[in-house]
Design a protein around this motif. Structure first.
Motif, PDB file in Angstrom:
ATOM      1  N   HIS A  17      61.042  49.556  58.304  1.00 54.71           N
ATOM      2  CA  HIS A  17      61.066  49.158  59.715  1.00 54.71           C
ATOM      3  C   HIS A  17      61.062  47.643  59.890  1.00 54.71           C
ATOM      4  CE1 HIS A  17      60.723  49.642  63.924  1.00 54.71           C
ATOM      5  NE2 HIS A  17      59.570  48.991  63.974  1.00 54.71           N
ATOM      6  N   GLN A  18      59.936  47.000  59.585  1.00 54.79           N
ATOM      7  CA  GLN A  18      59.840  45.554  59.811  1.00 54.79           C
ATOM      8  C   GLN A  18      58.972  44.956  58.712  1.00 54.79           C
ATOM      9  OE1 GLN A  18      58.618  44.705  63.797  1.00 54.79           O
ATOM     10  NE2 GLN A  18      59.338  42.595  63.701  1.00 54.79           N
ATOM     11  N   PRO A  19      59.547  44.685  57.537  1.00 52.56           N
ATOM     12  CA  PRO A  19      58.723  44.208  56.424  1.00 52.56           C
ATOM     13  C   PRO A  19      58.318  42.753  56.581  1.00 52.56           C
ATOM     14  CG  PRO A  19      61.025  44.199  55.822  1.00 52.56           C
ATOM     15  CD  PRO A  19      60.971  44.746  57.206  1.00 52.56           C
ATOM     16  N   ARG A  20      57.213  42.385  55.908  1.00 55.82           N
ATOM     17  CA  ARG A  20      56.854  40.968  55.949  1.00 55.82           C
ATOM     18  C   ARG A  20      57.696  40.220  54.906  1.00 55.82           C
ATOM     19  NH1 ARG A  20      51.039  39.723  53.411  1.00 55.82           N
ATOM     20  NH2 ARG A  20      51.343  40.628  51.364  1.00 55.82           N
ATOM     21  N   PHE A  21      57.611  38.885  54.914  1.00 53.00           N
ATOM     22  CA  PHE A  21      58.532  38.086  54.115  1.00 53.00           C
ATOM     23  C   PHE A  21      58.420  38.380  52.616  1.00 53.00           C
ATOM     24  CE2 PHE A  21      59.687  34.134  51.848  1.00 53.00           C
ATOM     25  CZ  PHE A  21      61.044  34.201  52.082  1.00 53.00           C
ATOM     26  N   SER A  22      57.163  38.523  52.124  1.00 51.31           N
ATOM     27  CA  SER A  22      56.998  38.751  50.679  1.00 51.31           C
ATOM     28  C   SER A  22      57.692  40.044  50.239  1.00 51.31           C
ATOM     29  CB  SER A  22      55.513  38.805  50.317  1.00 51.31           C
ATOM     30  OG  SER A  22      54.901  39.806  51.081  1.00 51.31           O
ATOM     31  N   ILE A  23      57.878  40.959  51.157  1.00 52.89           N
ATOM     32  CA  ILE A  23      58.597  42.202  50.856  1.00 52.89           C
ATOM     33  C   ILE A  23      60.097  41.951  51.008  1.00 52.89           C
ATOM     34  CG2 ILE A  23      59.050  44.535  51.723  1.00 52.89           C
ATOM     35  CD1 ILE A  23      56.095  44.825  52.272  1.00 52.89           C
ATOM     36  N   PHE A  24      60.453  41.321  52.114  1.00 53.72           N
ATOM     37  CA  PHE A  24      61.875  41.104  52.402  1.00 53.72           C
ATOM     38  C   PHE A  24      62.588  40.350  51.278  1.00 53.72           C
ATOM     39  CE2 PHE A  24      65.308  38.508  54.068  1.00 53.72           C
ATOM     40  CZ  PHE A  24      66.101  39.486  54.636  1.00 53.72           C
ATOM     41  N   ARG A  25      61.883  39.355  50.718  1.00 52.27           N
ATOM     42  CA  ARG A  25      62.574  38.510  49.729  1.00 52.27           C
ATOM     43  C   ARG A  25      62.885  39.273  48.434  1.00 52.27           C
ATOM     44  NH1 ARG A  25      57.510  34.737  47.925  1.00 52.27           N
ATOM     45  NH2 ARG A  25      56.447  36.454  46.904  1.00 52.27           N
ATOM     46  N   GLN A  26      62.310  40.467  48.283  1.00 54.65           N
ATOM     47  CA  GLN A  26      62.589  41.244  47.068  1.00 54.65           C
ATOM     48  C   GLN A  26      63.830  42.136  47.209  1.00 54.65           C
ATOM     49  OE1 GLN A  26      59.075  42.786  44.974  1.00 54.65           O
ATOM     50  NE2 GLN A  26      57.874  42.150  46.722  1.00 54.65           N
ATOM     51  N   PHE A  27      64.375  42.182  48.422  1.00 51.18           N
ATOM     52  CA  PHE A  27      65.555  43.034  48.627  1.00 51.18           C
ATOM     53  C   PHE A  27      66.781  42.393  47.986  1.00 51.18           C
ATOM     54  CE2 PHE A  27      63.859  44.477  53.074  1.00 51.18           C
ATOM     55  CZ  PHE A  27      62.805  45.096  52.446  1.00 51.18           C
ATOM     56  N   ASP A  28      67.615  43.224  47.371  1.00 48.70           N
ATOM     57  CA  ASP A  28      68.871  42.705  46.852  1.00 48.70           C
ATOM     58  C   ASP A  28      69.956  42.832  47.907  1.00 48.70           C
ATOM     59  OD1 ASP A  28      67.920  42.184  44.222  1.00 48.70           O
ATOM     60  OD2 ASP A  28      67.863  44.352  43.907  1.00 48.70           O
ATOM     61  N   HIS A  29      69.974  44.004  48.545  1.00 49.17           N
ATOM     62  CA  HIS A  29      71.039  44.287  49.501  1.00 49.17           C
ATOM     63  C   HIS A  29      70.406  44.751  50.804  1.00 49.17           C
ATOM     64  CE1 HIS A  29      74.327  46.603  51.357  1.00 49.17           C
ATOM     65  NE2 HIS A  29      75.118  45.750  50.733  1.00 49.17           N
ATOM     66  N   LEU A  30      70.974  44.302  51.906  1.00 50.59           N
ATOM     67  CA  LEU A  30      70.400  44.665  53.208  1.00 50.59           C
ATOM     68  C   LEU A  30      71.460  45.312  54.091  1.00 50.59           C
ATOM     69  CD1 LEU A  30      67.993  44.338  55.262  1.00 50.59           C
ATOM     70  CD2 LEU A  30      69.085  42.204  55.964  1.00 50.59           C
ATOM     71  N   THR A  31      71.092  46.437  54.705  1.00 51.79           N
ATOM     72  CA  THR A  31      71.958  47.059  55.717  1.00 51.79           C
ATOM     73  C   THR A  31      71.164  47.029  57.013  1.00 51.79           C
ATOM     74  OG1 THR A  31      72.871  48.518  54.033  1.00 51.79           O
ATOM     75  CG2 THR A  31      73.254  49.153  56.319  1.00 51.79           C
ATOM     76  N   LEU A  32      71.675  46.327  57.994  1.00 55.24           N
ATOM     77  CA  LEU A  32      70.965  46.250  59.285  1.00 55.24           C
ATOM     78  C   LEU A  32      71.638  47.195  60.265  1.00 55.24           C
ATOM     79  CD1 LEU A  32      70.207  42.527  60.183  1.00 55.24           C
ATOM     80  CD2 LEU A  32      68.601  44.402  60.139  1.00 55.24           C
ATOM     81  N   PHE A  74      59.656  28.690  60.001  1.00 60.37           N
ATOM     82  CA  PHE A  74      58.581  29.554  59.507  1.00 60.37           C
ATOM     83  C   PHE A  74      58.725  31.008  59.965  1.00 60.37           C
ATOM     84  CE2 PHE A  74      56.723  25.277  59.402  1.00 60.37           C
ATOM     85  CZ  PHE A  74      56.448  25.222  58.047  1.00 60.37           C
ATOM     86  N   ASN A  75      59.869  31.313  60.510  1.00 62.40           N
ATOM     87  CA  ASN A  75      60.030  32.695  61.001  1.00 62.40           C
ATOM     88  C   ASN A  75      60.372  33.626  59.830  1.00 62.40           C
ATOM     89  OD1 ASN A  75      60.173  34.822  62.690  1.00 62.40           O
ATOM     90  ND2 ASN A  75      61.942  34.119  63.881  1.00 62.40           N
ATOM     91  N   ASN A  76      59.853  34.842  59.918  1.00 61.32           N
ATOM     92  CA  ASN A  76      60.163  35.864  58.902  1.00 61.32           C
ATOM     93  C   ASN A  76      61.570  36.401  59.200  1.00 61.32           C
ATOM     94  OD1 ASN A  76      60.339  38.119  57.310  1.00 61.32           O
ATOM     95  ND2 ASN A  76      58.644  39.213  58.317  1.00 61.32           N
ATOM     96  N   PRO A  77      62.489  36.380  58.236  1.00 59.34           N
ATOM     97  CA  PRO A  77      63.849  36.863  58.529  1.00 59.34           C
ATOM     98  C   PRO A  77      63.855  38.270  59.116  1.00 59.34           C
ATOM     99  CG  PRO A  77      63.763  35.847  56.370  1.00 59.34           C
ATOM    100  CD  PRO A  77      62.364  35.862  56.881  1.00 59.34           C
ATOM    101  N   ALA A  78      62.968  39.138  58.647  1.00 63.64           N
ATOM    102  CA  ALA A  78      62.951  40.524  59.152  1.00 63.64           C
ATOM    103  C   ALA A  78      62.639  40.535  60.646  1.00 63.64           C
ATOM    104  CB  ALA A  78      61.932  41.337  58.383  1.00 63.64           C
ATOM    105  N   ASP A  79      61.679  39.680  61.063  1.00 57.64           N
ATOM    106  CA  ASP A  79      61.340  39.588  62.495  1.00 57.64           C
ATOM    107  C   ASP A  79      62.513  38.982  63.261  1.00 57.64           C
ATOM    108  OD1 ASP A  79      58.890  40.506  61.768  1.00 57.64           O
ATOM    109  OD2 ASP A  79      57.902  38.554  61.807  1.00 57.64           O
TER     110      ASP A  79
END
Ligand SMILES: Nc1ncnc2c1ncn2[C@@H]1O[C@H](COP(=O)(O)OP(=O)(O)OP(=O)(O)O)[C@@H](O)[C@H]1O
Length: 606
Positions: A215-230, A259-264
């Protein structure tokens, strides 16, 4: 970074559902859930992100073969350039959002259950399987809680993170190269969520394609993604490397603050809370839809379509991809043994279902024994108000004491659907395991105990054969009531509905049981109901068994049991007795068969 592992592609997936309207389930209008979405999921971490209701779970389910294929209007899914059918659900690993595990078993026992049923015994010895479980425990860092029970509503068990890791382990035991997870971090605290994604990332580096919705991961989670489908409203608004997504939206005029989280940031764009800076492609009156149009015009989409075109050119549509193993990895009797042993363990570790039933039966038998203690042979006490009244009372207890059986399939419905659709076992195996493991310890043994205590306390016919026939009748009454409860339990998914559906027939059967209402004087059009009454068959059988050969007296008269039964219109011949037993057996078999059919009919699609 190039990793080895399967490549999943999907092209022009259009999924729609027809909403039912009103009580009569009239077909309503069609709703598009996925609108011509395409993508490529390569080895590594593939996240599907989007706001609530955007269709991320639907996309995951469609590509994992878990969504009803009837809704798929167009498009196809390929794994390594081979067409995938819905058989994928039996061979792929899918971790559902609400960890579906047997709460009374430990982490190790749950993993062993999965290993035993999903690895073919001819290729893996018991030792190999034990090693597999230990290595998964090691890999997931579950050593400290390996022998702790998962936990139920009555039993405190492992933590949420450990539970999630165990759910992942249930799938990892089959060494899948393609792993689907539905919102693996939902309900977990930030650190646990992070550790789960780190674990998935580690696994993906060993040649696995991991695809999940989030749903809405924090940055430390987001940065581990290799591929993103929005996703937004069933459409893809970005699909590409996760670390290029901010740059892509920047190109569209959406500026992400330092300082914004890309997921947000992405969710804010979708929700319209961030607007493009002046001079950039504007969102247009359609707002969100222009994001999808923007994506369709982008280089990412063009490259993707090009790649898909190349990949699909090589596809032979007649080759079905996922036929690597037969429907089930293990044979029928092997499955039956494993599932029965788990059911017995679960019953023994669930005191409220096993011991409580036994204790209740003992207490009730003593109570009935005290109320009807040593019934005399003198008239008028010997008959209607004592013997027959006591029998009616006993049968009420046998029938209504089994109301709890309605929860049997309801409480485990999610577990059964998940395990059955993931190819753990056949429906017949699950059904038979319930029949053997629930009926024998919970219904037959307590009934024999109940019968022995009440029979001798009431001072009924002192004859072992008569006692055995009495206990047999009580067991058959109990079993036919349980079977009806099984049927209701397999037919509905809520306790409230099940309670109504089971109470109604029981009350009708009681009224037409021949004790409360004189069946001969009843309205003719309703009299057929007596043929379906468990109470009537039970009452007649125990009456014949007790009365035959008995003599009752008072100062002036002698009345034989046979004379009494003749007055009541009861056929007291040998056949008269056994026809009641056969009728009870018949009710039981019919209800059991229908319950099995209902289990087969349960909708397994999401
Ligand atoms: N079987 C179904 N019947 C009716 N509507 C459905 C069905 N499956 C999906 N939908 C609808 O499709 C839309 C997308 O649902 P989906 O569960 O895929 O969204 P999601 O992005 O995963 O949302 P969430 O984060 O809340 O789980 C929703 O509006 C949902 O109500």
């Amino acid at each position: 970074m190039d990793l080895s592992g399967p490549i999943l592609t999907f092209q022009n997936l259009h999924y729609c559902i027809t909403e039912n309207q009103g009580l009569c389930n009239r077909k309503g209008k069609k709703k598009d859930i996925l609108k011509d979405v395409s993508g490529i999921m390569k080895p590594g971490i593939n996240a599907i992100m989007g706001p609530t209701g955007s269709g991320k779970t639907s996309l995951l389910d469609v590509i994992a073969g878990r969504k009803n294929p009837q809704g798929l209007c167009s498009g196809q899914v390929l794994v390594d350039s081979k067409v995938v059918t819905s058989d994928l659900r039996l061979s792929s690993a899918y971790v559902v959002q609400d960890d579906i595990l047997m709460g009374t078993l430990t982490v190790r026992e749950n993993l062993a259950f999965s290993v035993n049923l999903r690895l073919p015994p001819n290729q893996y010895s018991s030792q190999d399987k034990e090693l597999k479980v230990s290595s998964v425990i090691q890999e997931l860092g579950l050593q400290d809680c390996a022998d702790t029970k998962i936990g139920t509503e009555f039993l405190r068990g492992v933590s949420g993170g450990e539970r999630k890791r165990c759910s992942i382990g249930m799938e990892l035991v089959t060494s899948p190269s393609l792993l689907f997870l539905d919102e693996p971090t939902t309900g977990l605290d930030a650190n646990t969520a992070n550790s789960i994604i780190t674990l998935l990332q580690r696994l993906s580096r060993n040649g696995k394609t991991i695809i999940f919705s989030i749903h809405q991961p924090r940055f430390s989670i987001f940065r581990q993604f290799d591929h993103l489908t929005l996703m937004n409203k069933g459409e893809i608004i970005y699909a590409g490397p996760a670390n290029q997504a901010v740059g892509y939206f920047d190109g569209l005029g959406y500026k992400c603050e330092v300082f914004n989280n890309p997921a947000d940031f992405f969710l804010d764009i979708i929700n319209g809370e961030i607007t493009p800076v002046l001079g950039s492609p504007d969102r247009g009156p359609g707002g969100e839809s222009s994001l999808s149009q923007g994506y369709q015009k982008s280089l990412y989409c063009k490259q993707l379509m090009e790649q898909l075109k190349q990949m699909t050119q090589a596809v032979d549509p007649t080759v079905k991809a996922v036929r690597e193993r037969s429907r089930y990895a293990t044979a029928f009797f092997y499955q039956l043994r494993v599932v029965c042993s788990r059911t017995v363990k679960n019953i023994l570790r669930n005191p409220q279902t096993s011991y409580a039933q036994l204790i209740l039966n003992i207490i009730f038998a003593v109570l009935v024994g005290l109320i009807y203690y040593q019934i005399p042979h003198t008239l008028p006490e010997a008959l209607q108000n004592s013997r027959i009244g006591a029998f009616f009372f006993l049968i009420i207890n046998m029938v209504f004491g089994n109301l709890s059986a309605v929860e049997l399939f309801i409480s485990e419905r999610a577990l059964f659907i998940h395990e059955n659709s993931s190819g753990y076992y056949r429906t017949s195996v699950y059904f038979l395991s319930k029949v053997f493991a629930d009926l024998i310890p919970n219904r037959i043994i307590p009934v024999f105990l109940f019968s022995s205590i009440s029979y001798y306390m009431m001072g009924l016919k002192p004859n072992i054969e008569a006692f055995l026939l009495f206990a047999l009748t009580m067991s058959l009454v109990s079993l036919s009531a349980v079977s009806l409860a099984f049927l209701v339990s397999a037919s509905v998914s809520s306790f409230a509905m099940a309670n109504i559906l089971i109470a109604l027939p029981f009350v009708f059967m009681m009224v037409f049981g021949g004790f409360l209402v004189n069946l001969n004087s009843m309205l003719r059009w309703m009299s057929w109901l007596k043929w379906a009454s468990i109470f009537r068959y039970g009452l007649e059988a125990v009456t014949i068994n007790e009365m035959r050969g008995q003599v009752f007296t008072n100062n002036y008269t002698i009345l034989t049991g046979e004379m009494y039964m003749m007055q009541q219109g009861i056929d007291y011949s040998l056949w008269g007795f056994w026809q009641n037993e056969i009728a009870l057996l018949g009710i039981m078999l019919v209800c059991m068969s229908l319950a099995y059919v209902q289990l087969l009919r349960i909708n397994r699609w999401k």
